[in-house]
Structure formats: C-alpha cells, structure tokens
Enzyme design. Sequence first.
Site, PDB file in Angstrom:
ATOM      1  N   ALA A  39     -33.810 -12.615 -41.236  1.00 54.65           N
ATOM      2  CA  ALA A  39     -34.244 -11.326 -41.781  1.00 54.65           C
ATOM      3  C   ALA A  39     -33.482 -10.125 -41.241  1.00 54.65           C
ATOM      4  O   ALA A  39     -33.741  -9.001 -41.668  1.00 54.65           O
ATOM      5  CB  ALA A  39     -35.738 -11.137 -41.511  1.00 54.65           C
ATOM      6  N   TYR A 205     -21.429 -27.727 -47.469  1.00 52.15           N
ATOM      7  CA  TYR A 205     -22.305 -26.624 -47.871  1.00 52.15           C
ATOM      8  C   TYR A 205     -23.081 -26.997 -49.136  1.00 52.15           C
ATOM      9  O   TYR A 205     -24.310 -26.799 -49.203  1.00 52.15           O
ATOM     10  CB  TYR A 205     -21.470 -25.367 -48.119  1.00 52.15           C
ATOM     11  CG  TYR A 205     -22.249 -24.230 -48.725  1.00 52.15           C
ATOM     12  CD1 TYR A 205     -23.184 -23.513 -47.981  1.00 52.15           C
ATOM     13  CD2 TYR A 205     -22.060 -23.853 -50.060  1.00 52.15           C
ATOM     14  CE1 TYR A 205     -23.919 -22.475 -48.537  1.00 52.15           C
ATOM     15  CE2 TYR A 205     -22.777 -22.816 -50.618  1.00 52.15           C
ATOM     16  CZ  TYR A 205     -23.708 -22.126 -49.860  1.00 52.15           C
ATOM     17  OH  TYR A 205     -24.426 -21.104 -50.419  1.00 52.15           O
TER      18      TYR A 205
END
Length: 328
Positions: A39, A205
């Site tokens: 965050a 990924y």
Amino acid sequence: MFTNSWSQLAWWKTYFTPNRYSHDQIPDLTGKIAIVTGANTGLGYATTVALAACGARVFLACRSKQRAEDAIERARAEIKAKYPNAPKTPQLDFLELDLNDMNKAHQAAKEFLGKELPLHILVNNSGIMNTPFGLSADGIESQFAVNHMGHFVFTTALLDRIKESQPSRIVNLSAMGHELLPSKMNGIDFDTLNDEAGYSSLNRYSRSKLANILFAKALARRLARERVYANIAHPGLVATEIGRSSKDMMGTVGDKAGQILNAVMGYSAEEGALTQLYLATSPEIENRDVRGRYFIPIANEIQPSMYARDEELQERLWTFSENLVREK
C-alpha cells in the site's frame, strides 16, 4: 505458443469504452476495515487513499515501516486536499507484512487478528514483476513466492475473520500477462518451479499471475455459500514502479521502450486502481453475486485464458500450496 490469444482479452477496447466506475461512485465506507498489501506506492497507495477518503479504516500491509509511515503522511495530506467530504482524520495504520517469507506472512495475519477487528475488504495488491531469478526465504522461486504463496498464506490465515465480517470482499490482482505462458508449462508445472534455466523471467511472472487467478477462483468456490466475494482484477497498463527490474532483465533499450510505452499509453495509478476499487466497494458486486470473475480496466468483465478456467488446475494449485505451507 501461448495459452490463448491476447485478442480474446480485447483489452485495447477499454481505451474507447466508458469507464464503469469512478471515485464518485464509491459508497460511504464508515465502519469498514480494509487491508491493502503493497500500500505504500502505486496502485496500492491509490487504493488506500480512496478507501480511507470514503471512511474506511485501512491497514497498509507493507514490508517497510518507514515507507508505510511516509505513505500514511502523504495519504493524509492528499485526502485533505482532494476529498472535502472525507473524515477530518483518515484512519490509516501500518501492518508489517513480508510476502517473501511464509512464516512472516502468517505472523502478519496473526498480528491483525490479535486486534480483534472485523475485516471487510482485503486487496491483495502487492507484487513483483520480471525480476532476476532468486529464491524466497522458504526456497521458492521469488515471483511465485511473493505474488502467490505469500498472499495464499496471508489470505487463508485471515479467512475465518473475513467470513465472520461478511458481507466482505477479497480482491486478487493479476495481469493479462498470465497468458504469456509457453505451452510446455502446461499452465503450471509444479515440478519445475525452481528451474532457473527452463524459463525466462517473464515466463515466471506469467506463471505467478496465473496462480493469482487460479487461487481466487478456487477460493470463490469455497465461499459460494457465504457473502464473501472473491474476484480478480487486471489493472491495465499503469505507470507504476512494478517494472523497476526491467533494466536488469531487458537492458537499457528495453527498459527505455517500456518507460515510453507507460508514458504514452499507461493509466495513472489513481485511474488504474478503479478496477480493484470497483471489486472492493461497488454494491453491484453483491447485488449480482459475482464471484471468481476476472475484470479489466475499468471494471469490464472478461473471460481469462483456458488454463485460468481449468478447475482441475485450480484445485491442484490449492493442494500444492497447502502442502508447501505444511512443509515449510
């Protein structure tokens, strides 16, 4: 050969279709408790600002306390400047979370549970992309470890509290890059997770992003009788720091090309976060009983690749992940 054609995603159409969600449509979140992983920057930061501005108490689940506290200071100033109807003192808290270590991810969940608070919104936002090969603290390939296993441990440890707090939401971030898997991987080859030579950084990924979808879909089935809504978001091409390892993997020219592409076509983090904010806050989600669906910018529902829709693979990943947790 890839698992599916990118044209199936029709992502380019989102540049020409109206957005289905905006910050003005986020309802009053007073009394709601949220956790956003990663965050302190990018999409996670933008999501945190929007949730807190609408009255939610938000825990910034980050590895670095200093970066989280800096983000809290910035967020409070931004909310004051941009949101005149926001609470005078936005409720923002730091929660230490290291997704690279399953024990630490479990400890972060225990720390939150010890606060004896409900949990209405969990946004599994944090991630790494195209990083050099490495192993996590548990000896797991790092992109799979951070993007999937850390969130698997954190989410499942919090799941009883999330169910107690229903109606509640779980949002997993994935990417259309989950389709960039060579056919030899058969979705996910669990026996070669730590094979450095067998796959490129981008393949690794893509595998981790596929795992994000598989996990959310398996989770949604387990929550079918609950008022807990687990969904998946692809935020689009967003100008954030997630590609900071690109220079190491793609060289100076490739990195520069990526920067130009982001500058010309990328969403801002504030706009890119709208898809995950839609899934985390829109009343439509509960009214439509949407679970395990995949959304792209800005909150347009689509079908993911064939591997992502494979229920057998979803369950294999769940079992593999549970076994890995027990082992480590």
